[in-house]
Design a protein around this motif. Sequence first.
Motif, mmCIF file in Angstrom:
data_model
loop_
_atom_site.group_PDB
_atom_site.id
_atom_site.type_symbol
_atom_site.label_atom_id
_atom_site.label_comp_id
_atom_site.label_asym_id
_atom_site.label_seq_id
_atom_site.Cartn_x
_atom_site.Cartn_y
_atom_site.Cartn_z
ATOM 1 N N ILE A 1 -4.308 20.587 6.103
ATOM 2 C CA ILE A 1 -5.450 20.851 5.231
ATOM 3 C C ILE A 1 -5.182 20.288 3.845
ATOM 4 O O ILE A 1 -6.101 19.757 3.194
ATOM 5 C CB ILE A 1 -5.822 22.353 5.230
ATOM 6 N N ARG B 1 -11.994 19.903 8.048
ATOM 7 C CA ARG B 1 -11.670 20.438 6.730
ATOM 8 C C ARG B 1 -12.451 21.720 6.435
ATOM 9 O O ARG B 1 -11.917 22.675 5.878
ATOM 10 C CB ARG B 1 -11.995 19.382 5.666
ATOM 11 N N ASP B 2 -13.737 21.718 6.812
ATOM 12 C CA ASP B 2 -14.604 22.813 6.387
ATOM 13 C C ASP B 2 -14.681 23.940 7.406
ATOM 14 O O ASP B 2 -15.079 25.050 7.061
ATOM 15 C CB ASP B 2 -16.025 22.292 6.125
ATOM 16 N N PRO C 1 -9.774 25.769 8.294
ATOM 17 C CA PRO C 1 -9.807 27.081 7.634
ATOM 18 C C PRO C 1 -9.803 28.240 8.631
ATOM 19 O O PRO C 1 -9.110 29.228 8.435
ATOM 20 C CB PRO C 1 -11.113 27.045 6.833
ATOM 21 N N ARG D 1 1.562 27.372 11.238
ATOM 22 C CA ARG D 1 0.989 27.660 9.919
ATOM 23 C C ARG D 1 1.423 26.612 8.909
ATOM 24 O O ARG D 1 0.616 26.082 8.150
ATOM 25 C CB ARG D 1 1.421 29.060 9.476
ATOM 26 N N LYS D 2 2.719 26.275 8.920
ATOM 27 C CA LYS D 2 3.177 25.263 7.962
ATOM 28 C C LYS D 2 2.533 23.915 8.270
ATOM 29 O O LYS D 2 2.133 23.179 7.363
ATOM 30 C CB LYS D 2 4.706 25.148 8.002
ATOM 31 N N LEU E 1 -7.623 17.826 1.724
ATOM 32 C CA LEU E 1 -8.104 18.187 0.385
ATOM 33 C C LEU E 1 -7.559 17.251 -0.690
ATOM 34 O O LEU E 1 -7.820 17.436 -1.869
ATOM 35 C CB LEU E 1 -7.711 19.638 0.048
ATOM 36 N N ASP E 2 -6.805 16.254 -0.255
ATOM 37 C CA ASP E 2 -6.215 15.327 -1.223
ATOM 38 C C ASP E 2 -7.154 14.140 -1.453
ATOM 39 O O ASP E 2 -7.377 13.336 -0.554
ATOM 40 C CB ASP E 2 -4.867 14.842 -0.667
ATOM 41 N N PRO E 3 -7.722 14.030 -2.646
ATOM 42 C CA PRO E 3 -8.714 12.967 -2.889
ATOM 43 C C PRO E 3 -8.132 11.562 -2.694
ATOM 44 O O PRO E 3 -8.864 10.644 -2.333
ATOM 45 C CB PRO E 3 -9.131 13.165 -4.341
#
Lengths: 665, 665
Positions: B295, B245-246, B250, B288-289, B299-301
């Motif tokens: 990601i 994720r980090d 990215p 990319r999609k 990023l979904d809690p």
Amino acid sequence: MWLFNNPPRKQLKDKYGFEVTDAWLDHVQKSSVRFNSGGSGEFVSEDGLVMSNHHVGADALQKFGDKDHNYIRDGFRAKTRGEEKRCLDLELNVLMSIEDVTARVNAAVKPEMTPAGAFAARRSVMAAIEKESTDKTGLRSDVVTLYQGGQYHLYCFKKYTDVRLVFAPEQQAAFYGGDPDNFEYPRFDLDICFFRAYENGQPAKIQHHLNWSKAGAAENELVFVSGHPGRTSREFTAAELDYMRDNQLPYTLARLNRLEVLLLSYSGRSDENARKSREDLFGIQNSRKAYDGRIAGLLDPELTSDRAAAARKLGDMMPPEMRPAAQKAERTIAAAQAVMAEHALRYRLLETSHGFMSTSFGIARTLLRAGDERAKPNGERLREFRDSARESMELQLFSEEPLYADYEILKLADSLAFLEIKLGAEDALVKSVLAGKSPRERAAELINGAKVRDVAFRKKMYGGGSVAVTAAHDPLIELARLIDGPSREVRKIIEEQDEVKQQAHAQLSKAKFAALGTSVYPDATFTLRLAYGAVKGYETGGQKIPFETTFAGLYERAGEHHNKPPFDLPPRWVERKSRLNLATPFNFVCTADIIGGNSGSPVVNKDAELVGIIFDGNLESLVFDFVYTEKVARAVSVHSSAIVEALRKVYDANELADELTRRKK
Amino acid sequence: MWLFNNPPRKQLKDKYGFEVTDAWLDHVQKSSVRFNSGGSGEFVSEDGLVMSNHHVGADALQKFGDKDHNYIRDGFRAKTRGEEKRCLDLELNVLMSIEDVTARVNAAVKPEMTPAGAFAARRSVMAAIEKESTDKTGLRSDVVTLYQGGQYHLYCFKKYTDVRLVFAPEQQAAFYGGDPDNFEYPRFDLDICFFRAYENGQPAKIQHHLNWSKAGAAENELVFVSGHPGRTSREFTAAELDYMRDNQLPYTLARLNRLEVLLLSYSGRSDENARKSREDLFGIQNSRKAYDGRIAGLLDPELTSDRAAAARKLGDMMPPEMRPAAQKAERTIAAAQAVMAEHALRYRLLETSHGFMSTSFGIARTLLRAGDERAKPNGERLREFRDSARESMELQLFSEEPLYADYEILKLADSLAFLEIKLGAEDALVKSVLAGKSPRERAAELINGAKVRDVAFRKKMYGGGSVAVTAAHDPLIELARLIDGPSREVRKIIEEQDEVKQQAHAQLSKAKFAALGTSVYPDATFTLRLAYGAVKGYETGGQKIPFETTFAGLYERAGEHHNKPPFDLPPRWVERKSRLNLATPFNFVCTADIIGGNSGSPVVNKDAELVGIIFDGNLESLVFDFVYTEKVARAVSVHSSAIVEALRKVYDANELADELTRRKK
């Protein structure tokens, strides 16, 4: 990029034998127009007619559009003055006077002050000078920082806020060749757009406006460009350029790439999406090419060694007693830059709103801060809330520009994700911002729940001040409040270091003036500058590029590309081909020194007649950010003859062509 | 994503009352085909006919093209077997057997070994097992690491390297709706492509191939997907997911955005540029999609808390005596991941060649390393040079794929700039790489001076070994040599930490098996897996999405978009509309568990008949990287009926339709 109050008289006389008079300068200055939305233009009739580029006018065109009208794509023509369409928030500025206020500004800043104190004192005296001037003259008054802090000049502008759209061609004629041809040459673009300034509901009566040249630009002719270059970095120290190369430009480019892909993808899903995002997308693609060119300049060892040699030469010419101070100033700048680098990311995300990108958030923040700032004395406010800037700020804040929920959500969701990635999902501020939701969910909740898209609500909040703003419990305003503390904090750090840099740059400027005299111009600041050069082709990759193109070339290019986008001709241009004189010059290049912001600048000859209008630079000109060179770098213009020919033969706009070519004075 | 040697017998019986037999499994396994270029497919006739997706075949189609032939865009049809076109470097694999070799691999790795020693020992024993198997069976033999190191299986593949193109539709039919519709549903895509496997110059005689279902997929029907999911991250620990994720995602997304903008811009300049970059651009946009979706998942809690709950539950089910070891393993993985994070950027730039992106550089590096590595014993070589992989590697290395100097320069110049930005202009290695030139200049000099685009030269270098390679003084090979030391060094660090992680994951797997039994499947590894699910629509944003679309829907969608790209119909589809049965099912969705690599997988019914072919997942399915869910996530397929109807009525390819539908066995 010379100042109108310090023009290159000697250079013009030595190189071109031309003696520029005060009357010439005054006339050209007051015929020049600044588009507050970013760009340049010029008065071209005594009835307030203003010419600029289509891509400068695009912001206004975009804001008119709705699902049944796509003015950017399809163009616009007012057949009568009654049909001229009032822009929602366009402000034009005309520079009326310049006054050097360096002594007064510097006197307010005492040597013993801390950077924070010095910054506050400087902000305060600048606001006071501006307010006094506005009160006295009624003109928009801005204190402009020149030579990175070496001088401060007070610029007074006549302001027009009733500006109406007169004519725009189809974007496909204005921006023929699209992104692939942007910053390229040869070109075939009718990148023009006409507005009219009004006063008291009538076309403004304009004393200074440019006559139209019959012949237009000719090869090797001396020409002048009077416009508003946005920013350059030629006075930057090595430390500042390294920061640009290693930090600022890579960040900016990566962000632009991200946004370009986001908007292309959104845009591709429907015609309506494409319409909504058209102007943003153009802006992003245009910036991306410009930044690509800039970073290429900084990664070019030849330019690096040229710059090093120039710095050495300057050092040698400097009076020996000034050298230690200059060296110290360089070190001070490097240290300040290092501090700024540390805080740059947070500054961009929070204060520049890269983490909250959407027009709605910008409005919410302005409402929140207006409530707090307007209660303070003028000199203590954040600079954008100073009295002298109030009218321009309100014009933007109360703009009826349509805001689309889906598009606002798209941009906000993407930038919230960007924020989370950049600061980390575990960052406490990020967690509060997202409130336990995914970026997409949170953005939808914020935009759908916010009232700031309603102009009446904005007026109520603005009028009611911080009490009303607090009582409203608007989710976007509350988000702005949530980050306001950290955002102001990081802004303060950046502003203080900027103050440190300005003082050091003032030292460097002093040393520079001592070495070179005042025959140097400051970096661009989106204020009026005069550039000059010759209409001239160039050679690249062993190929000679002629100085001009013709309409015939446009049709050839479309043929080579089987008339396929972005090289397709608008239907009107296909139908009217036989009426056109195909030998008419279309675009041309010259060696004038320009950069972003110069778009729409008039190109004039020695008689101050308009011979063309700047709309682009070639790829090789993008290094102008750091250094001027005339070997292959060129400014690109639409030829005056092409404009009249197209208006008459393609657009049946004889009344407009007549107004342009009517002999004035 | 079940292993064929550990199928979900119980789940199928419990949920669907279906008892899967060994014969059924064997038949489906041996009818399934892996495209070594990335993707899946299946035998659909006894004469070696293979079906896959157009976008899986695109790599082969791209390599056939020249300035007069654009097979990706225009499609291809061999009217006779004589016209079938041999692919330049396509290798197909069919899985013939699986053997568990965990014990032997782990026996070679002693507890007292350092990570470096353990890695070398593991690499050596794996190469030995593979070589023995290849020598014995003549089959391609790969030891596959499963459960992140919990098990090692030997996979033996029958290999086809004479593969010929039979049929491909126009990309506009295969990829209707383009990037905007990619990963969306409803869809209207004929994403198919046919190849034929040859042996000894004749169509291969195939024992296991899928019968064509007459009815095709029906609503709520149980279906199976047999294909090659590329990779998933479901067994990753929290530390590994945080790293993704980090750091990793990215970085990857920013790089993909950069490349997409670069290629779009190149592509827009001419039809020929568009042709040269078509397949790369598709791949980048597609990735990319997919990465956007990944990601978004991280990023979904909600997904984060689901994962945390699952981890807690697993911990509770674990035998108490195993918990300390499992916790220690988690910490070990976190520590190893931290070391990897530190070196990740250099690894990507140097070893993954993100700083040198161009096919030419890849060839140059392979030639350089082949010279060094082939002189070593099999077990000590870099893994890609092991004996059992030699033939596949040579097929790629000597491919006659056309390489275009301008396109190679574009990519290399951009990646050299990327390298310089990422490592810094002052980095010593960057300075040596650029040799005092700008990235653009240096790339032009390297590509124009290199001989590696000539296949004869490659063969000479490969044959001559390191002596020949050194004597050649090829500038690109010399560049590869310049970075080879640092690149191997950082690879070594990453491989060692990977070994540490594998050992720890083996511990975790042991605990997991103890808790859950072996009724768990490992993360995807681009090896054959069996998924199952129901043909079923879903509900999103309050809207019911039906399980299938029809040809009629295609024409409606084109109408809504005024037949404008990317929603335009190929001319053939416009002309033939009246011939088509518009009610024919076109695309459909099911709840099977798929991910990238599954493209082209057969969808079969209980009778092992082909009812469709996977070509995409919806946006909601992109979280499959981390977790399987059947609420709204769906796999998207072309319906078998649409394929036959289009082949007969649109493409006049009756012979092909006959071959597909002929009843076999």
